[in-house]
Design a protein around this motif. Structure first.
Motif: not given
Lengths: 400, 400
Positions: B261-267, B276-282
């Motif tokens: 997931y990228k932060r800028e995609w979140l509204k 379960s499992t996913f990833n975002m840059e800390h």
């Protein structure tokens, strides 16, 4: 109410799936069923434990945790709690433990023993521990059996001293000593008697010579083993240990109140078996042969307890002989390699008894692999002899 | 064959023991029984999970291990073995896990979920995991129930995103995104829809827009939620996340292949739930509100995995958001106190959502307390409505 959905879902799958493989049922075995399935057969149980120890030496098993050596996962009850009605550790052995394992070879099955224990159970006529056992197909995970585990567990625990007696006692052993004559000791007695036919004297050390358990044990021996000519209710540990060829211990006591054995009380050639708690000075047992069931398990205990030293710089004891062996290795008193496992003896990698004078110490803690083995043996007997209740989990798994 | 012994033993005890307390029986509930007992009720399950999280905040529970925070005890299958027929880790999610717990309050019951999992099960029409659940009297340890655990487990797992949606989503949430549209995601959908009545758009991100699971999910929504006017099968993660008020993820994938997931995609105002499992840059999530189910459990994972850093000195990721939160605390990126538990919100110790623009991340791993809670709810319903099969362990415990 939702059965229609299950049926239509299942119908939709029939085209590409063998539906008979979707059906899951298992066998339920009550305590009475377990008895019918042979759970109380001590000689057979010793044989199965021997198989189990051999397979473990081959590495053909799994226990819990990343290192395959966890005895189990415990719920620890706190000593006290500010929360109303919170279950607290107000009785001996109050705990729950989950003990999963896989055993290979002809067993090739996974399983788990799950039990709750509470010393207060005795007062209402229940066993201290109430155990249930599950067996599972190791490939799919599906349940094969759910069974009453009390007899199973007592039997496998007693069978290990039986195996020790078979592998490590002098062949002419005549005098057997029972320390802590409760349920486990009775099971040990039955297993040892299934292996050693010359025993004619049994010494019993209960909390006192007139303790109910000691007297019950005496009566049991009189009834079941007419070949035993002398039964002695001992007043102290020295009397109990003197002249014994085989000593087996299964004591339940408070922390630190373990029975104390002294080296000079042991006769040359004695086999000293511990399944629970007792104590001997570390320095006095350096030169004795030491046999254990599983080193890694005791290492885990030692790491968790992490006992220190007393004011004289002597290592504190734990009451658990196998755990104390680990500390003796850590303290440089003995070499790791001086410890022998049952499996190493069974597979011929290390010797068992090497002389008639050798004193041998055996520490047995119990492992979930043993439960899986004996459960599987009873389960397969039950299957063949149509014992137990077949129960359905599902005809087809519901998919919402 | 030994029944006579049991009877005589029991007779001998009758004088001083209330024999009705010795009798032990339990209730067996098949999957069909569980459905009849209400296991599939998502709204009720969300309520029970809210109770559970509150009780956990009070400390009114036990999980395994000395720190009461063990998720469970696992059998790890090796990648390969020299032993013929040894079960190896040749499929996704191949493992067995024992998950014991006690839950207090009105539940006051111990229990354990035990399951085997094997990705290969799908090929023969079985669920990947086959789960059985036990409930036990916390005082004596005796079994109360043995039950099929698949629906139970799916429901409690899905109910936690439902609880997150109840406590943390914007009240005007209209757009829901489902990432990884399998069984757990369907359960999450049902729980979220039981709490949020204005959802009119659902976006589905499967392995591809035409994946069987994605299409099945679309059909399921069309059938069950006529209020949903738009169902979008998304081609990539950016499309899936854009404009979503609530995002819930339940992806089963290979190590390291977690969705990114990228932060800028979140509204602004988005609620991002991971089961379960996913990833975002800390670094991109430092300032976001972070809600978890249980810190200690993630600390255990972090300790066990002990992931290091890549060649740029950046912390390696684990795919498990809660575990990554622990590493962020260890790396000094965030304060421990910046993490909020469900229980803290439920007990009013920390705020939930504080503004309509706030983005909130929720990590849910699942705990055995949740299984115990939902199992107990179904068990008591079954008792009252006479559902299931009563089975005897013993009338009187056999004493040999």
């Amino acid at each position: 109410m939702k059965n229609r959905d299950v049926e239509s879902e299942a119908a939709g799958r029939k085209s590409n799936i063998e539906t008979d493989k979707q059906n899951i049922s298992f066998l339920y075995l009550s305590e009475e069923d377990m008895i019918d399935a042979g759970v109380l057969n001590p000689g057979r149980c010793v044989d199965v434990m021997e198989e189990t120890m051999g397979l473990m030496e081959d590495g053909d098993f799994l226990m819990g945790g990343p290192y395959n050596d966890a005895h189990g996962l415990m719920l620890y009850f706190p000593k006290k709690s500010p929360i109303e009605n919170f279950p607290v550790n107000n009785a001996r052995d109050r705990r729950f433990i989950a003990m999963p394992a896989y055993l290979g070879g002809r067993f090739h099955v996974a399983g788990e023993k799950w039990y709750g224990s509470n010393g207060n159970n005795r007062a209402i006529g229940l066993p201290r521990s109430i155990l249930m056992m599950m067996l599972n197909d190791v490939e799919t995970g599906k349940p094969l059996a759910y069974m009453s585990g009390n007899l199973l567990s007592s039997m496998r625990t007693g069978a290990m001293p039986g195996l020790a007696a078979k592998l490590l006692a002098r062949n002419d052993s005549k005098v057997l000593t029972l320390v802590g004559p409760g349920v486990i000791c009775r099971s040990s007695l039955r297993a040892i008697m299934s292996q050693r036919f010359d025993i004619d004297t049994i010494k019993i050390k209960g909390s006192s010579p007139t303790s109910a358990n000691a007297i019950k044990m005496k009566e049991y021996i009189e009834e079941n083993y007419p070949q035993v000519k002398n039964i002695v209710l001992c007043k102290d540990m020295e009397e109990a240990l003197k002249d014994a060829d085989i000593i087996t211990e299964a004591v339940s006591c408070k922390e630190g109140e373990w029975p104390e054995y002294k080296r000079e009380w042991l006769k040359p050639g004695a086999l000293v078996i511990s399944t629970s708690t007792f104590n001997m000075e570390h320095k006095s047992i350096v030169d004795l042969k030491k046999v254990i069931d599983n080193y890694g398990m005791y290492e885990n205990y030692a790491e968790e307890d992490n006992v220190g030293y007393d004011e004289n710089g002597d290592r504190l004891h734990t009451g658990c002989m196998g755990e104390d062996f680990v500390y003796m290795v850590q303290d440089g008193l003995i070499e790791r390699d001086s410890l022998t496992t049952f499996g190493e003896i069974i597979r011929g990698k290390k010797p068992g008894r090497e002389s008639d004078d050798e004193i041998i110490l055996v520490s047995i803690e119990g492992m979930p692999t043993e439960d899986v083995a004996w459960a599987y043996e009873c389960y397969t007997y039950a299957l063949v002899h149509d014992i137990g209740t077949k129960l359905k989990v599902w005809d087809h798994p519901y998919a919402f």
